[in-house]
Design an enzyme around this catalytic site. Structure first.
Site, PDB file in Angstrom:
ATOM      1  N   ARG A   3       0.737  -1.090   0.090  1.00 13.37           N
ATOM      2  CA  ARG A   3      -0.039   0.022  -0.085  1.00 13.37           C
ATOM      3  C   ARG A   3       0.879   1.282  -0.094  1.00 13.37           C
ATOM      4  O   ARG A   3       0.480   2.131   0.268  1.00 13.37           O
ATOM      5  CB  ARG A   3      -0.955  -0.018   1.088  1.00 13.37           C
ATOM      6  CG  ARG A   3      -1.956  -1.120   1.163  1.00 13.37           C
ATOM      7  CD  ARG A   3      -3.295  -0.822   1.785  1.00 13.37           C
ATOM      8  NE  ARG A   3      -4.395  -1.929   1.855  1.00 13.37           N
ATOM      9  CZ  ARG A   3      -4.412  -2.748   2.904  1.00 13.37           C
ATOM     10  NH1 ARG A   3      -3.911  -2.644   3.759  1.00 13.37           N
ATOM     11  NH2 ARG A   3      -5.316  -3.754   2.514  1.00 13.37           N
ATOM     12  N   LYS A  49       2.561  11.532 -11.504  1.00 12.08           N
ATOM     13  CA  LYS A  49       1.644  10.744 -12.424  1.00 12.08           C
ATOM     14  C   LYS A  49       2.528   9.360 -12.537  1.00 12.08           C
ATOM     15  O   LYS A  49       3.474   9.197 -13.196  1.00 12.08           O
ATOM     16  CB  LYS A  49       1.345  11.181 -13.861  1.00 12.08           C
ATOM     17  CG  LYS A  49       0.255  12.331 -13.705  1.00 12.08           C
ATOM     18  CD  LYS A  49      -0.365  12.403 -15.071  1.00 12.08           C
ATOM     19  CE  LYS A  49      -1.519  13.556 -15.057  1.00 12.08           C
ATOM     20  NZ  LYS A  49      -1.872  13.924 -16.432  1.00 12.08           N
ATOM     21  N   GLU A  67       7.983  18.059 -25.499  1.00  9.05           N
ATOM     22  CA  GLU A  67       7.638  18.382 -23.996  1.00  9.05           C
ATOM     23  C   GLU A  67       7.665  19.906 -23.706  1.00  9.05           C
ATOM     24  O   GLU A  67       7.010  20.637 -23.113  1.00  9.05           O
ATOM     25  CB  GLU A  67       7.657  17.638 -23.012  1.00  9.05           C
ATOM     26  CG  GLU A  67       7.037  16.204 -22.970  1.00  9.05           C
ATOM     27  CD  GLU A  67       5.516  16.027 -22.828  1.00  9.05           C
ATOM     28  OE1 GLU A  67       4.719  17.157 -22.593  1.00  9.05           O
ATOM     29  OE2 GLU A  67       5.062  15.102 -23.023  1.00  9.05           O
ATOM     30  N   LYS A  86       5.850  23.472 -15.401  1.00  7.76           N
ATOM     31  CA  LYS A  86       5.377  22.164 -14.675  1.00  7.76           C
ATOM     32  C   LYS A  86       4.981  22.319 -13.146  1.00  7.76           C
ATOM     33  O   LYS A  86       4.014  21.733 -13.116  1.00  7.76           O
ATOM     34  CB  LYS A  86       5.976  20.844 -15.232  1.00  7.76           C
ATOM     35  CG  LYS A  86       5.433  19.540 -14.700  1.00  7.76           C
ATOM     36  CD  LYS A  86       5.312  18.499 -15.585  1.00  7.76           C
ATOM     37  CE  LYS A  86       4.314  17.481 -15.126  1.00  7.76           C
ATOM     38  NZ  LYS A  86       4.421  16.235 -15.566  1.00  7.76           N
ATOM     39  N   GLU A 129      -5.469  16.991 -11.134  1.00  5.14           N
ATOM     40  CA  GLU A 129      -6.129  17.532 -12.618  1.00  5.14           C
ATOM     41  C   GLU A 129      -7.639  17.472 -12.497  1.00  5.14           C
ATOM     42  O   GLU A 129      -8.351  16.947 -13.402  1.00  5.14           O
ATOM     43  CB  GLU A 129      -5.569  16.191 -13.371  1.00  5.14           C
ATOM     44  CG  GLU A 129      -5.552  16.715 -14.980  1.00  5.14           C
ATOM     45  CD  GLU A 129      -4.984  15.718 -15.978  1.00  5.14           C
ATOM     46  OE1 GLU A 129      -3.707  15.500 -15.747  1.00  5.14           O
ATOM     47  OE2 GLU A 129      -5.568  15.317 -16.767  1.00  5.14           O
ATOM     48  N   ARG A 145      -4.498  21.504 -14.405  1.00  8.15           N
ATOM     49  CA  ARG A 145      -3.388  20.577 -14.988  1.00  8.15           C
ATOM     50  C   ARG A 145      -3.809  20.050 -16.383  1.00  8.15           C
ATOM     51  O   ARG A 145      -2.731  19.539 -16.926  1.00  8.15           O
ATOM     52  CB  ARG A 145      -3.260  19.466 -13.843  1.00  8.15           C
ATOM     53  CG  ARG A 145      -2.033  18.377 -14.304  1.00  8.15           C
ATOM     54  CD  ARG A 145      -1.889  17.472 -13.003  1.00  8.15           C
ATOM     55  NE  ARG A 145      -0.517  16.570 -13.542  1.00  8.15           N
ATOM     56  CZ  ARG A 145       0.253  16.009 -12.590  1.00  8.15           C
ATOM     57  NH1 ARG A 145      -0.047  16.046 -11.424  1.00  8.15           N
ATOM     58  NH2 ARG A 145       1.096  15.530 -13.148  1.00  8.15           N
ATOM     59  N   ASN A 170      -1.725  18.654 -21.074  1.00 14.52           N
ATOM     60  CA  ASN A 170      -2.300  17.556 -21.858  1.00 14.52           C
ATOM     61  C   ASN A 170      -2.418  18.489 -23.433  1.00 14.52           C
ATOM     62  O   ASN A 170      -2.937  17.611 -24.379  1.00 14.52           O
ATOM     63  CB  ASN A 170      -3.440  16.913 -21.725  1.00 14.52           C
ATOM     64  CG  ASN A 170      -3.113  15.911 -20.300  1.00 14.52           C
ATOM     65  OD1 ASN A 170      -2.113  15.031 -20.539  1.00 14.52           O
ATOM     66  ND2 ASN A 170      -4.127  16.066 -19.464  1.00 14.52           N
ATOM     67  N   HIS A 229      -1.757  16.017 -26.387  1.00 16.49           N
ATOM     68  CA  HIS A 229      -1.775  14.767 -25.849  1.00 16.49           C
ATOM     69  C   HIS A 229      -2.903  14.059 -26.362  1.00 16.49           C
ATOM     70  O   HIS A 229      -3.052  12.699 -26.382  1.00 16.49           O
ATOM     71  CB  HIS A 229      -1.734  14.819 -24.743  1.00 16.49           C
ATOM     72  CG  HIS A 229      -0.025  14.920 -24.196  1.00 16.49           C
ATOM     73  ND1 HIS A 229       0.650  16.039 -24.445  1.00 16.49           N
ATOM     74  CD2 HIS A 229       0.914  14.247 -23.552  1.00 16.49           C
ATOM     75  CE1 HIS A 229       1.919  16.032 -23.987  1.00 16.49           C
ATOM     76  NE2 HIS A 229       1.824  14.685 -23.582  1.00 16.49           N
ATOM     77  N   HIS A 284      -1.592  10.969 -27.829  1.00 17.79           N
ATOM     78  CA  HIS A 284      -1.640   9.448 -27.341  1.00 17.79           C
ATOM     79  C   HIS A 284      -2.285   8.502 -28.457  1.00 17.79           C
ATOM     80  O   HIS A 284      -1.921   7.339 -28.529  1.00 17.79           O
ATOM     81  CB  HIS A 284      -2.232   9.604 -26.147  1.00 17.79           C
ATOM     82  CG  HIS A 284      -1.450   9.674 -24.716  1.00 17.79           C
ATOM     83  ND1 HIS A 284      -1.887  10.418 -23.478  1.00 17.79           N
ATOM     84  CD2 HIS A 284      -0.046   9.704 -24.735  1.00 17.79           C
ATOM     85  CE1 HIS A 284      -1.095  10.577 -22.839  1.00 17.79           C
ATOM     86  NE2 HIS A 284       0.088   9.829 -23.391  1.00 17.79           N
ATOM     87  N   HIS A 327       7.339   8.876 -27.904  1.00 19.70           N
ATOM     88  CA  HIS A 327       6.098   9.786 -27.111  1.00 19.70           C
ATOM     89  C   HIS A 327       6.176  11.343 -27.614  1.00 19.70           C
ATOM     90  O   HIS A 327       5.002  11.650 -28.283  1.00 19.70           O
ATOM     91  CB  HIS A 327       6.327   9.927 -25.664  1.00 19.70           C
ATOM     92  CG  HIS A 327       5.309  10.734 -25.007  1.00 19.70           C
ATOM     93  ND1 HIS A 327       3.930  10.447 -24.940  1.00 19.70           N
ATOM     94  CD2 HIS A 327       5.339  11.852 -24.465  1.00 19.70           C
ATOM     95  CE1 HIS A 327       3.262  11.419 -24.349  1.00 19.70           C
ATOM     96  NE2 HIS A 327       4.033  12.303 -24.026  1.00 19.70           N
TER      97      HIS A 327
HETATM   98  N1  GLY Z   1       2.670  14.770 -18.331  1.00 22.23           N
HETATM   99  C1  GLY Z   1       1.095  15.526 -18.003  1.00 22.23           C
HETATM  100  C2  GLY Z   1       0.937  15.577 -16.638  1.00 22.23           C
HETATM  101  O1  GLY Z   1       2.049  15.555 -15.819  1.00 22.23           O
HETATM  102  O2  GLY Z   1       0.031  16.143 -16.148  1.00 22.23           O
END
Ligand code: GLY
Length: 350
Positions: A112, A134, A176, A212, A222, A226, A230, A233, A237, A254
């Site tokens: 956990r 993330k 990025e 960031k 998010e 946040r 994206n 993305h 993605h 990526h």
């Molecule tokens: N890579 C996008 C984020 O960390 O929110």
């Protein structure tokens, strides 16, 4: 130099190793584990070993996005268990985005949750993946479908690792950084648009992490802001997943995929928000000068559009995009029509 995020900090420069040594000794961890992949075990671990001043046991995984899967986690959970890890153990992830995402997820779920530290070795992981908490894995070819948001105890950015990085991976991380300019600072996008070398990029890495960190500190889960990270993305993605799935196609890194996504979403911004067409053209020229142009036939485009149904930002069956009103002015939760997506691919290919 240190940049603080909500529950973590990013430490820059060769002094970061002193901080790591101090932190490990101060916390009296029961056991310390270092995770690398087949590339970073060979090219980065020796460099880390010359700086690390504590005992640790090694864990490894196969390199590559295709290994960012539950099977790799099962193997690492088993190794941790067999090697006597407990709740007071620490996991240090040394690698690119796959290692920091997957290693973070393994740490967050083992018993956990145990502490973890990220030491990114790729540009992509330095400016994006390792910062902001993330963690996660892919589900089949679908990117990052399973995971948890939990910040690492700290992130160490030693840019000497960039010397070990292939050019294609450098370009992947660069996408990025260009995104940070597009969503926050027109002048930063301008400054990076000529494609800087590894020697020129160093001060900008700190700047990108600052962009960031500010965003994730305001909205770690998010819920809103946040989402601007994206930009590019949603389609990026979907393109990346399609190429990961297709046995007859070369994989895209990526950054290569989200560069395509940013061109497509710049065009969608023209249609949905009145973003100036000349800015979309500029974005297209900047990215197409750096990244290989990919050909999309009709079938590929419809497969990519199908993939959009799995995007994590979707709500109530709606595919939601981050679009631009102007460079530096992103707007999230935007819907677009399929007709405009098809036109966006024409714009990309023209
Ligand atoms: N890579 C996008 C984020 O960390 O929110």
């Amino acid at each position: 130099m240190v940049i603080k995020t909500k529950h973590s900090e990013v430490i820059f420069g060769s002094d970061c190793w002193k901080t790591l040594n101090r932190c490990v000794h101060a916390n009296s961890y029961s056991t310390v584990f270092v995770l690398t992949d087949t590339n970073t075990g060979l090219h980065c671990l020796p460099q880390a070993n010359s700086k690390i001043e504590f005992d640790y046991q090694t864990l490894d995984m196969q390199a590559g996005e295709e290994n960012k899967h539950i099977q790799s986690c099962v193997s690492l959970w088993n190794s941790l268990s067999e090697m006597g890890a407990d709740r007071r153990s620490l996991l240090i992830n040394i690698g690119g985005g796959v290692v920091t995402d997957l290693g973070g997820f393994v740490a967050c779920t083992f018993k956990r949750g145990i502490d973890f530290i990220n030491i990114p070795t790729s540009l992509l992981a330095m400016v994006d993946a390792s910062v902001g908490g993330k963690t996660g894995i892919d589900l089949g070819a679908l990117k990052n479908q399973v995971g948890i948001i939990k910040e690492p105890s700290m992130v160490l950015v030693d840019t000497d690792f960039l010397d070990t990085l292939p050019d294609s991976e450098y370009r992947s991380g660069y996408a990025e950084m260009l995104k940070h300019g597009l969503i926050q600072e027109p002048a930063y996008f301008e400054a990076l648009s000529g494609f800087l070398s590894k020697a020129e990029i160093l001060p900008h890495i700190h700047h990108s992490v600052g962009v960031k960190a500010k965003v994730v500190s305001e909205d770690i889960d998010e819920q809103g802001l946040r989402k601007i990270l994206n930009f590019g993305h949603t389609l990026g993605h979907a393109v990346e997943s399609h190429f990961l799935n297709a046995t007859d196609k070369t994989r895209l890194l990526h950054g290569e995929a989200i560069a395509i996504g940013m061109i497509l979403e710049a065009f969608l911004s023209v249609k949905a928000l009145g973003f100036p067409l000349e800015s979309a053209d500029k974005i297209k020229h900047v990215f197409q000068a750096i990244y290989p142009k990919v050909y999309f036939d009709k079938d590929t485009i419809s497969e990519v559009i199908k993939m959009l149904m799995h995007d994590k930002k979707n709500e109530n069956g709606n595919v939601l995009f981050v679009l631009l009103k102007a460079i530096g002015e992103p707007v999230w939760n935007q819907s677009v029509s399929e007709k405009h997506i098809l036109e966006a691919f024409d714009f990309y290919q023209a």
